[in-house]
Scaffold this motif. Structure first.
Motif, mmCIF file in Angstrom:
data_model
loop_
_atom_site.group_PDB
_atom_site.id
_atom_site.type_symbol
_atom_site.label_atom_id
_atom_site.label_comp_id
_atom_site.label_asym_id
_atom_site.label_seq_id
_atom_site.Cartn_x
_atom_site.Cartn_y
_atom_site.Cartn_z
ATOM 1 N N ASN A 146 -37.650 10.114 -35.232
ATOM 2 C CA ASN A 146 -37.652 11.521 -34.843
ATOM 3 C C ASN A 146 -36.327 11.831 -34.128
ATOM 4 O O ASN A 146 -36.068 11.323 -33.039
ATOM 5 C CB ASN A 146 -38.839 11.802 -33.929
ATOM 6 N N TYR B 296 -37.532 12.659 -39.324
ATOM 7 C CA TYR B 296 -37.640 14.062 -38.925
ATOM 8 C C TYR B 296 -36.385 14.455 -38.150
ATOM 9 O O TYR B 296 -35.934 13.718 -37.281
ATOM 10 C CB TYR B 296 -38.866 14.284 -38.038
ATOM 11 N N TYR C 100 -39.354 17.458 -41.602
ATOM 12 C CA TYR C 100 -39.397 16.241 -42.404
ATOM 13 C C TYR C 100 -38.287 16.260 -43.452
ATOM 14 O O TYR C 100 -38.087 17.263 -44.143
ATOM 15 C CB TYR C 100 -40.762 16.130 -43.087
ATOM 16 N N ASN D 89 -37.847 18.408 -35.829
ATOM 17 C CA ASN D 89 -39.231 18.679 -36.235
ATOM 18 C C ASN D 89 -39.396 18.997 -37.710
ATOM 19 O O ASN D 89 -40.471 19.438 -38.138
ATOM 20 C CB ASN D 89 -39.839 19.810 -35.407
ATOM 21 N N PHE E 170 -47.703 13.562 -37.624
ATOM 22 C CA PHE E 170 -46.443 13.697 -38.356
ATOM 23 C C PHE E 170 -46.689 13.794 -39.853
ATOM 24 O O PHE E 170 -45.896 14.366 -40.576
ATOM 25 C CB PHE E 170 -45.502 12.536 -38.036
#
Length: 774
Positions: free
Chosen positions: A170, A127, A132, A130, A160
């Motif tokens: 992330n 990610y 993907y 935020n 997620f």
């Protein structure tokens, strides 16, 4: 104005038991009360709170009952980690198999080694701000202007979601600021290495702030090609990210991010790593001169990558303490290669590769409840749309028959073939996760997610072009290898649940214990190459879902007045229908193909440990490590290693049940430290050192003795000086990476004729960096 005073540094790294002995040797460094100056300030820094969003709300990382390792942007800069493939030198339980942007994969705890899967997402989700990333290759750019990087291990499907059976990486970039700040940095080193990057941030109006970040990196490469003296594994990358932050009041903000990245390089260049007797015989037959551990190719080697993206994140603080978040995103990725895939200095395969066009759209909406009561929660919805097209091309040379068949039949000589494939993915999910605070110390968390996904695809191959007119056996061979084919419409439908049960207990303010059970599922996929279809049928192109069950038991502690942080956890993960890139050679076929398949069932279990310590004023020590036992519980139809398959009457498949999983080192350890001190006139010298070790691993899915990757350790050092100049801080450093010039490999793949190709990591490189923050 920057002040050269001791200040806390954020870090999620950890400390080895050997380092504890060093800490004990520092005498009373960890006494009950810290030493103070005359004005009452501590002489030894305290660890600063690290904020993460692992549960989709901002929390202290030490309060989140799941294994998390965090690297700040400062840590990445100090260790000169600016490529995704270098992260395994700083994170536990991580393996990055890197060949080039298309053939790259992130594996966590040995799960997720799928380096060439256009029709399948990875098991570890990546990610960025935020959003993907549908392809691992979308993360293959310089890590520019990073605020923080979090590694969450184990299934994270509840919050997620999209295909995270192994874990989540992330990445968060720095936001625009309403206080002006700027940074400029330039680095130069051996092998023509140059990197320049900079950022500027500040207010545009009272309610609008902007940030602009850019970089350019180039180097000459480090792999010498014997055939013509070229230097491979070099090239250039560049990128820019522009942001706007609109914040009219404390209850609303909107962040709009636009970025562009490109690469033009000779990545994907490999060396002869190992070969069966068949490979060496066929090479001699065409007069080639392969050299073990060297590159000796006669063809072009190049990759071109372009991507752009835009995302909008809006946050509303609602009445009653609720927070509503909306994230809308678009991303485009284009990959175009030229490969000499035969690894020979004669024209067998002139060019071969996959050109990719990928577009994705995503929308997420979630609502977080207020905290402080007996129950808090996060609920939301997620939609994802991906359209990917690939073009597979192969141009064979005049010696193709002799090398691929073993006799000159004019079946494949000078033949070209092109295939095209496409896959559309639509994914929708509803999710929720809530925590009951049963007592002041005991919390119970329940998370549920339901995902429905559809995939539609097609693969077709045009009739071959070129070559001499043929009939009989040569014509049959040409048709089987390059003949026209159309799979027709292919489709997959999957409804997948994800779930989490977790208990955590706060023994005191500085010690948290937790236990959890979770289930995650990863959707199936489609092989976007003809490969096995003409002989095994179109259904052989379909790959089933992958399912994971996981158990965790761990502790998080902060000791000695926040100068020592120790975290540890035990884990057990069972995977059914494990998806992996295998090598398939149809019965009677002269060549094979890399294909996706459900490789069977596996188990991953082990121990992870991490610590951060501030034993002395100015000294920071970090350690993380893992023991990971990853084993196939059942894999009865595995591909056979070349030393077996190249023998007469060799079996079609081999049984790898009970054997180790590809790419998973049992032992991983990463240690780093920094020591800084004060001189007169506010000069601050510093030294840093890091050492990253990983034990041997299986290089390819067939567990061949010819493809095993030996264990290795990499050491990096730097010395530098910081000093206030004008209104800013000047930082000059001299550094060396892979200081002991250790030979190591980032990946190995199986090719035709019993050949294994290795992709070497970077040898020793020394350089200097100048940075000015103002």
């Amino acid at each position: 104005m920057h002040r050269l005073i001791p200040r806390a540094r954020r870090s999620g790294l950890a400390l080895h038991p050997l380092t504890l002995a060093l800490l004990l040797a520092t005498g009373n460094a960890f006494g009950d009360e810290p030493d103070t100056t005359s004005d009452g300030q501590p002489t030894v820094d305290a660890l600063q709170t690290v904020t993460v969003t692992a549960r989709r709300r901002e929390e202290n990382a030490q309060d989140v009952p799941t294994p998390i390792t965090t690297l700040s942007g400062d840590t990445l800069d100090k260790q000169r980690i600016y490529k995704i493939q270098d992260l395994q030198q700083a994170l536990p339980s991580v393996n990055v198999a890197y060949i080039h942007a298309r053939q790259s994969s992130l594996a966590i705890r040995g799960i997720g080694n799928n380096p060439a899967s256009d029709g399948l997402e990875g098991s570890a989700g990546i990610y960025l701000d935020n959003v993907y990333l549908g392809r691992p290759g979308m993360a293959v750019f310089d890590l520019m202007d990073i605020e923080q990087l979090d590694l969450l291990r184990g299934p994270q499907g509840t919050l997620f979601g999209k295909n995270t059976t192994a874990g989540v990486l992330n990445i968060t970039t720095r936001k625009p600021t309403f206080t002006p700040e700027s940074s400029i940095e330039t680095s130069g080193g051996e092998n023509g290495y140059f990197q320049g990057k900079g950022s500027v941030s500040g207010p545009l109006t009272d309610t609008l702030a902007g940030r602009l970040s850019l970089y350019r990196t180039r180097d000459d490469g480090y792999l010498n090609n014997l055939a013509d003296g070229r230097t491979l594994l070099g090239g250039e990358r560049e990128g820019v990210r522009g942001q706007l932050l609109f914040q009219p009041n404390d209850d609303f903000n909107l962040r709009w991010i636009n970025e562009y990245n490109s690469e033009n390089s000779s990545q994907g260049s490999g060396v002869i790593y190992g070969g069966s007797d068949l490979f060496w015989r066929r090479a001699a037959l065409v007069g080639a001169h392969p050299v073990q551990g060297k590159s000796n190719i006669d063809g072009r080697q190049n990759v071109s990558v372009h991507q752009n993206a835009s995302s909008v994140e809006a946050n509303w603080n609602l009445n009653g303490g609720y927070k509503l978040t909306s994230i809308s995103a678009y991303r485009y990725w284009h990959f175009n290669p030229a490969n000499d895939s035969d690894e020979l200095d004669v024209p067998v395969i002139r060019d071969l590769g996959y050109e990719i066009h990928d577009r994705q759209f995503s929308q997420e909406i979630r609502l977080a409840s207020p905290t402080g009561g007996a129950f808090d929660y996060v609920v939301g919805a997620y939609a994802f749309r991906q359209s990917l097209n690939n073009r597979y091309f192969v141009n064979l040379g005049p010696l193709a028959d002799l090398n691929l068949i073993g006799a000159n039949l004019n079946a494949l000589n000078n033949v070209s073939s092109t295939s095209k494939g496409w896959i559309d993915t639509d994914s929708f999910a509803l999710f929720s996760q809530g925590t009951w605070h049963l007592t002041d110390k005991l919390d119970f968390t329940l998370g549920l997610r339901g995902t429905y996904e559809e995939k539609k695809a097609q693969v077709e191959r045009s009739s071959p072009v070129g070559g001499a007119p043929v009939s009989g056996l040569p014509a049959a061979i040409r048709a089987s290898q390059a003949g026209a084919y159309d799979s027709g419409d292919l489709s997959l439908h999957n409804a997948a649940p994800s779930a989490l049960l977790s208990l955590s207990y706060r023994f005191d303010d500085n010690l948290l214990g937790y236990a959890s059970l979770s289930h995650g599922e990863k959707s199936g996929g489609v092989n976007l190459t003809v490969g096995s279809a003409p002989s095994a049928g179109a259904d052989s192109l379909l790959v089933g879902p992958e399912r994971a069950n996981d158990a965790e038991l761990g502790i998080k502690s902060t000791l000695f007045d926040r100068r020592l942080q120790l975290n540890a956890n035990l884990f057990w993960t069972g995977i059914t229908g494990y998806q992996a890139t295998t090598y398939y050679q149809p019965s009677g076929s002269l060549t094979g193909y890399q294909v996706l398949a459900n490789a069977g069932d596996l188990r991953s279990r082990g121990l992870e440990f991490e610590a951060t310590a501030l034993p002395l004023r100015g000294l920071t020590l970090n350690f993380n490590g893992s023991f990971n036992d990853v084993t196939y519980l059942s894999f009865k139809d595995a591909p056979c290693p070349a030393e077996v398959s190249s023998q007469p009457n060799a079996p079609a498949t081999c049984d790898l049940s009970g054997e180790r999983v590809m790419g998973a080192s049992r032992w991983i350890a990463n240690l780093n430290g920094e020591y800084k001190w004060q001189l007169d006139n506010r000069f601050e010298p510093y030294v840093t050192a890091s050492y990253a070790y990983r034990s041997e691993a299986e290089g390819t899915l067939d567990n061949s003795n010819l493809s095993k990757i030996p264990g290795y350790g990499l050491a990096n050092f730097s010395v530098g000086l910081r000093h206030e100049v004008g209104d800013g801080l000047l930082d000059a450093s001299l550094w060396v990476k892979n200081a002991f010039d250790k030979e190591y490999y980032q990946a190995v793949i199986a090719s035709s004729n019993g050949l294994y190709v290795g992709y070497p990591g970077q040898p020793r490189v020394t350089g200097v960096t100048l940075r000015y923050d103002f």
